[in-house]
Scaffold this motif. Structure first.
Motif, PDB file in Angstrom:
ATOM      1  N   LYS A  22      46.149  64.115  43.518  1.00  0.00           N
ATOM      2  CA  LYS A  22      46.335  62.872  44.242  1.00  0.00           C
ATOM      3  C   LYS A  22      46.298  61.732  43.244  1.00  0.00           C
ATOM      4  CE  LYS A  22      44.474  66.015  47.093  1.00  0.00           C
ATOM      5  NZ  LYS A  22      43.559  67.127  46.825  1.00  0.00           N
ATOM      6  N   TYR A  23      47.405  61.051  43.166  1.00  0.00           N
ATOM      7  CA  TYR A  23      47.566  60.045  42.137  1.00  0.00           C
ATOM      8  C   TYR A  23      47.885  58.698  42.740  1.00  0.00           C
ATOM      9  CZ  TYR A  23      47.775  61.825  37.383  1.00  0.00           C
ATOM     10  OH  TYR A  23      47.478  62.273  36.142  1.00  0.00           O
ATOM     11  N   ARG A  45      55.339  68.875  37.749  1.00  0.00           N
ATOM     12  CA  ARG A  45      56.241  68.994  38.900  1.00  0.00           C
ATOM     13  C   ARG A  45      56.336  67.694  39.685  1.00  0.00           C
ATOM     14  NH1 ARG A  45      53.276  72.418  43.635  1.00  0.00           N
ATOM     15  NH2 ARG A  45      51.151  71.729  43.284  1.00  0.00           N
ATOM     16  N   ARG A  46      55.335  66.822  39.495  1.00  0.00           N
ATOM     17  CA  ARG A  46      55.361  65.571  40.243  1.00  0.00           C
ATOM     18  C   ARG A  46      55.922  64.414  39.450  1.00  0.00           C
ATOM     19  NH1 ARG A  46      50.219  65.154  43.964  1.00  0.00           N
ATOM     20  NH2 ARG A  46      50.861  66.831  45.335  1.00  0.00           N
ATOM     21  N   ASN A  48      58.221  61.798  38.157  1.00  0.00           N
ATOM     22  CA  ASN A  48      59.411  61.294  38.824  1.00  0.00           C
ATOM     23  C   ASN A  48      60.441  60.828  37.821  1.00  0.00           C
ATOM     24  OD1 ASN A  48      57.051  60.278  40.954  1.00  0.00           O
ATOM     25  ND2 ASN A  48      58.784  61.350  41.771  1.00  0.00           N
ATOM     26  N   LYS A  50      62.497  58.572  39.016  1.00  0.00           N
ATOM     27  CA  LYS A  50      62.673  57.195  39.456  1.00  0.00           C
ATOM     28  C   LYS A  50      61.797  56.278  38.586  1.00  0.00           C
ATOM     29  CE  LYS A  50      62.423  54.425  43.657  1.00  0.00           C
ATOM     30  NZ  LYS A  50      61.592  54.162  44.834  1.00  0.00           N
TER      31      LYS A  50
ATOM     32  N   THR B 118      48.278  61.931  49.922  1.00  0.00           N
ATOM     33  CA  THR B 118      49.695  62.001  49.575  1.00  0.00           C
ATOM     34  C   THR B 118      50.556  62.320  50.801  1.00  0.00           C
ATOM     35  OG1 THR B 118      49.379  64.301  48.980  1.00  0.00           O
ATOM     36  CG2 THR B 118      49.357  62.724  47.191  1.00  0.00           C
ATOM     37  N   TYR B 120      54.706  63.394  51.323  1.00  0.00           N
ATOM     38  CA  TYR B 120      55.975  63.697  50.661  1.00  0.00           C
ATOM     39  C   TYR B 120      57.139  63.121  51.452  1.00  0.00           C
ATOM     40  CZ  TYR B 120      52.790  66.940  48.486  1.00  0.00           C
ATOM     41  OH  TYR B 120      51.712  67.465  47.832  1.00  0.00           O
ATOM     42  N   SER B 166      69.130  55.818  45.989  1.00  0.00           N
ATOM     43  CA  SER B 166      68.053  55.168  46.733  1.00  0.00           C
ATOM     44  C   SER B 166      66.693  55.562  46.164  1.00  0.00           C
ATOM     45  CB  SER B 166      68.127  55.552  48.215  1.00  0.00           C
ATOM     46  OG  SER B 166      67.669  56.882  48.420  1.00  0.00           O
ATOM     47  N   GLY B 167      66.681  56.570  45.284  1.00  0.00           N
ATOM     48  CA  GLY B 167      65.427  57.007  44.676  1.00  0.00           C
ATOM     49  C   GLY B 167      64.919  58.336  45.203  1.00  0.00           C
ATOM     50  N   GLU B 169      64.321  62.173  45.783  1.00  0.00           N
ATOM     51  CA  GLU B 169      64.359  63.290  44.832  1.00  0.00           C
ATOM     52  C   GLU B 169      64.379  64.653  45.504  1.00  0.00           C
ATOM     53  OE1 GLU B 169      62.153  63.091  41.331  1.00  0.00           O
ATOM     54  OE2 GLU B 169      62.177  60.908  41.222  1.00  0.00           O
ATOM     55  N   LEU B 401      64.403  54.715  52.743  1.00  0.00           N
ATOM     56  CA  LEU B 401      63.397  55.214  51.807  1.00  0.00           C
ATOM     57  C   LEU B 401      62.484  54.078  51.347  1.00  0.00           C
ATOM     58  CD1 LEU B 401      62.017  57.168  49.868  1.00  0.00           C
ATOM     59  CD2 LEU B 401      63.865  56.789  48.258  1.00  0.00           C
ATOM     60  N   ASN B 402      63.069  52.968  50.930  1.00  0.00           N
ATOM     61  CA  ASN B 402      62.250  51.874  50.406  1.00  0.00           C
ATOM     62  C   ASN B 402      61.281  51.354  51.446  1.00  0.00           C
ATOM     63  OD1 ASN B 402      63.030  51.814  47.768  1.00  0.00           O
ATOM     64  ND2 ASN B 402      64.791  50.478  48.157  1.00  0.00           N
ATOM     65  N   TYR B 405      58.611  53.937  52.044  1.00  0.00           N
ATOM     66  CA  TYR B 405      57.729  53.965  50.871  1.00  0.00           C
ATOM     67  C   TYR B 405      56.722  52.821  50.955  1.00  0.00           C
ATOM     68  CZ  TYR B 405      56.618  55.136  46.040  1.00  0.00           C
ATOM     69  OH  TYR B 405      55.987  55.560  44.901  1.00  0.00           O
ATOM     70  N   GLN B 414      49.770  57.591  49.620  1.00  0.00           N
ATOM     71  CA  GLN B 414      50.485  57.691  48.357  1.00  0.00           C
ATOM     72  C   GLN B 414      51.785  58.462  48.580  1.00  0.00           C
ATOM     73  OE1 GLN B 414      50.011  56.396  45.456  1.00  0.00           O
ATOM     74  NE2 GLN B 414      51.504  57.575  44.309  1.00  0.00           N
ATOM     75  N   LEU B 417      57.591  61.638  45.841  1.00  0.00           N
ATOM     76  CA  LEU B 417      59.014  61.938  46.004  1.00  0.00           C
ATOM     77  C   LEU B 417      59.367  63.345  45.555  1.00  0.00           C
ATOM     78  CD1 LEU B 417      60.326  58.505  44.810  1.00  0.00           C
ATOM     79  CD2 LEU B 417      60.505  59.444  47.103  1.00  0.00           C
ATOM     80  N   ASN B 418      58.482  63.927  44.767  1.00  0.00           N
ATOM     81  CA  ASN B 418      58.790  65.270  44.311  1.00  0.00           C
ATOM     82  C   ASN B 418      57.524  66.039  44.006  1.00  0.00           C
ATOM     83  OD1 ASN B 418      60.789  67.254  43.375  1.00  0.00           O
ATOM     84  ND2 ASN B 418      59.589  67.059  41.517  1.00  0.00           N
TER      85      ASN B 418
END
Lengths: 255, 423
Positions: A22-23, A45-46, A48, A50, B118, B120, B166-167, B169, B401-402, B405, B414, B417-418
């Motif tokens: 958890k970041y 794996r996390r 990004n 972006k 988190t 996703y 759009s970002g 993933e 997405l934005n 987010y 949190q 995206l991946n």
């Protein structure tokens, strides 16, 4: 004299390592500023692509990155992820994490030994996450690990040092630094692991889900330092092993 | 139960473009069960798996009587360290409804232990809406008069570029179920394209054989979603009147074939509102549970779609599955499978999704279109005049997405995206 420890040629004063999972920017800030972390785990794996989201940008340059291989199910996959991390510019440190169970996320020691051997040969500073088994720990030493990272209890269980007796065996028998990983749910448990003689502890969820991140980070710093000081003072071991009585039991014997 | 729901939800709509012969055939299918094929009989080419999972799930569901459970069963379930199958049955029962807040508190704690804060994010991309099935509740069904279309490779790539910019993933590729219009190679090539723009590629397409899943995995897909829709064979037979989807056991075993074909993870779901939702929720959770026990490395996740209105039939509703019931189901899923992903789609409202990600859900979609080829116009804020094909169902939460987010971040969560590497 300053109490430091060394891994892969780098010297650390902090014994609090931030785990991945958890970041957030706030978490990293709290870990570095308030818990004193000098090493931060990064789940490859996390990471990004972006720009605005790249966690690498959040991490201060003086902090050592510890990319992990989470998501790997075999030694082969872990090796590929480690190489990818190195290519991404994450350095030579790698935490090997191999799981073949999506429910408990327990590490697979046999695969971990294999991956450790390959990666150590390739010049990585390998920190394998493992189930606290003495034979596996010895194999990891032979394979070239820089430290071993036994779990304290199942991930997400918040059960603290459930594997305490087995951790103690590793602490007594393994010459490498031992970093207690997974399961530390509160500062007192971190303190206990340090009292037992761990070189460092790794914490994530316990901090990430705290109400006041800086305050909890500070609590972990104090707990880790307290436990370390207790260990250095000799109390830790004496307490675990039982103190000698002030009047010897055998004092009545003559001749 | 299935029959009762059918009466309440008027699914049958006759398009005025159908020929008299087609109309007659449609009516025969709808009204005369003797005209329909046996839903347990495999069609030629369908792989038959030797697996005990189906039997284990269906026997538990058959003996499940939700009315049998009491508030004290529910309280006991909430106090146990690990939730048993019996506990799950209690948590899904009507007796648990008054204890929903308690359930939500426990679920939230489990979610935080395993996922922290988190959430996703992903987006679906519909490649084609051609379909050879007659599933009476679905906008893509072969008798529904909608604009049909499929993306060419160039259009697919363009849509992917728009989405990736759009970002986003992670992408979920979907097709209607037509082997002739969207064959395996068509899907495989789309996976290869997706790998160029996205870190994680999931598939929600018609079920295929193990070797075909292996091919799709090699093309870049790592996750497979197949909705069973309902686990009540009697209702299933009345809702899926035509096409390969009518073969109940072949669909049931899809996730197992996908895992044997090398996929990293699989997702399960019933379409809530088609039959007895408590039994369907139980079956979904057990389907995931038994398969994970058999394939411990598999990453599992659950979805929880409710029936939505479709084009030409605005009346379709999720019947007795209200938001409270949906929340109860998701809490029960979380307590029974603390480690499982839970996805809540844009079928649900923004308010519901904002609430449920604090309790049990771990994954939400954003920037969603369920039509064919309208991401570009949608993302540019234009009307969807240019879209190639119509939508599968109406979405509710249309956040980009934005926006999603930002909303999640503002709520103290949190967004991630991946979370996966293709290895």
């Amino acid at each position: 004299m300053q109490d430091t420890w060394t891994l892969g040629g780098r010297t650390f004063t902090s014994r609090f390592i931030l785990g991945s999972g958890k970041y957030s920017l706030k978490l990293i800030e709290a870990a570095v500023r308030d818990a004193g972390a000098e090493m931060i785990t990064l789940a490859v794996r996390r990471t990004n692509t972006k720009e605005s989201e790249n966690i690498l940008d959040y991490i201060p340059k003086n902090v050592t990155l510890l990319p992990n291989t989470s998501g790997a199910r075999t030694a082969e996959e872990a090796v590929r992820i480690a190489r990818l991390a190195r290519e991404l510019g994450c350095g030579d440190f790698v935490k090997v994490e191999i799981m073949r169970d999506s429910k408990y996320l327990l590490p697979d020691n046999a695969e971990t030994v294999k991956a450790t051997s390959t990666l150590a040969d390739e010049g990585f500073v390998v920190l394998p996450y493992m189930y606290p088994d003495l034979y596996a720990a010895r194999d990891l030493v032979k394979a070239g690990a820089a430290a071993v990272m036994p779990l304290a209890s199942p991930i997400g269980s918040n059960r603290g040092l459930a594997a305490k007796d087995f951790l103690q065996i590793l602490l007594d028998e393994i010459e490498l630094p031992i970093i207690v990983d997974a399961g530390i749910g509160r500062p007192s448990q971190a303190c206990e692991a340090m009292e037992m003689g761990a070189s460092a502890v790794m914490v994530n969820t316990a901090l990430a889900t705290a109400g006041d991140l800086p305050l909890m980070a500070n609590a972990f710093r104090q707990a880790v330092e307290a436990g370390r000081n207790a260990y250095r003072s000799g109390l830790g071991r004496v307490l675990t092993r039982g103190a000698s009585a002030s009047d010897p039991l055998t004092g009545f014997l003559r001749d | 139960m299935g029959a009762k729901i059918l009466e309440e939800n008027r699914f049958f709509v006759d398009a005025d473009t159908l020929s008299p012969e087609a109309l007659a055939r449609k009516h025969r299918l709808e009204n005369d069960s003797s005209c329909r094929t046996d839903p347990t009989q495999y069609l030629p080419g369908m792989e038959v798996l030797q697996s005990d999972v189906r039997e284990r799930v269906l026997s538990q569901v058959a003996s499940y009587d939700p009315a049998r459970y009491t508030a004290s069963d529910v309280r006991a379930a909430l106090e146990r360290r690990t939730c048993t199958v019996e506990d799950l049955k209690a948590l899904l029962s009507p007796a648990a409804e008054p204890l929903l807040e308690k359930m939500a508190c426990r679920a939230k704690a489990e979610t935080e232990k395993h996922f922290g804060n988190t959430v996703y994010l992903f987006t679906p991309l519909y490649l084609s809406n051609y379909c050879e099935n007659y599933c009476v509740y679905c906008g893509f069904n072969c008798y529904n008069r909608i604009r049909r279309g499929k993306l060419t490779a160039e259009q697919t790539e363009r849509e992917m570029q728009v989405i990736a910019s759009s970002g986003m993933e992670e992408i979920l590729l979907l097709t209607g179920e037509s082997r002739s219009q969207s064959d395996l190679t068509y899907i495989g090539e789309a996976c290869k394209l997706a790998r160029k723009y996205f870190r994680t590629v999931g598939l929600e397409v018609y079920p295929v054989n193990t070797d075909e899943y292996r091919y799709l995995h090699e093309c870049g897909a790592d996750f497979v979603t197949v909705f069973q829709e309902t686990y009540d064979l009697c209702a299933y037979e009345k809702l899926h009147l035509l096409g390969h989807k009518r073969v109940f056991p072949y669909r049931f075993d899809a996730q197992e074939r996908a895992l044997r074909g090398g996929m990293r993870g699989v997702a399960f779901s019933a379409l809530l509102g088609l039959a007895d939702f408590r039994k369907d929720a139980l079956a979904t959770a057990l389907h995931a549970y038994y398969l994970q026990r058999k394939y411990p490395q598999a990453e599992i996740s659950l979805s929880c779609p409710r029936l939505r209105p479709i084009l030409n039939n605005e009346t379709i509703r999720p019947m007795d599955v209200g938001e409270k019931q949906l929340c109860q189901i998701l809490c029960a899923y979380r307590l029974f499978l603390p480690f499982a992903g839970i996805t809540v789609s844009s079928r649900e409202s923004a308010r519901f999704r904002d609430g449920i990600v604090r309790i049990a859900a771990t994954k939400v979609s954003a920037g969603v279109s369920t039509g064919i080829g309208d991401h570009e116009s949608k993302y540019a804020g234009e009307s969807a005049e240019n879209r190639t094909g119509d939508e599968q169902f109406e979405i509710d939460d249309a956040r980009s997405l934005n926006r999603m987010y930002r909303d999640l971040s503002d709520g103290g969560l949190q967004p991630v995206l991946n979370d996966s590497l293709y290895v």
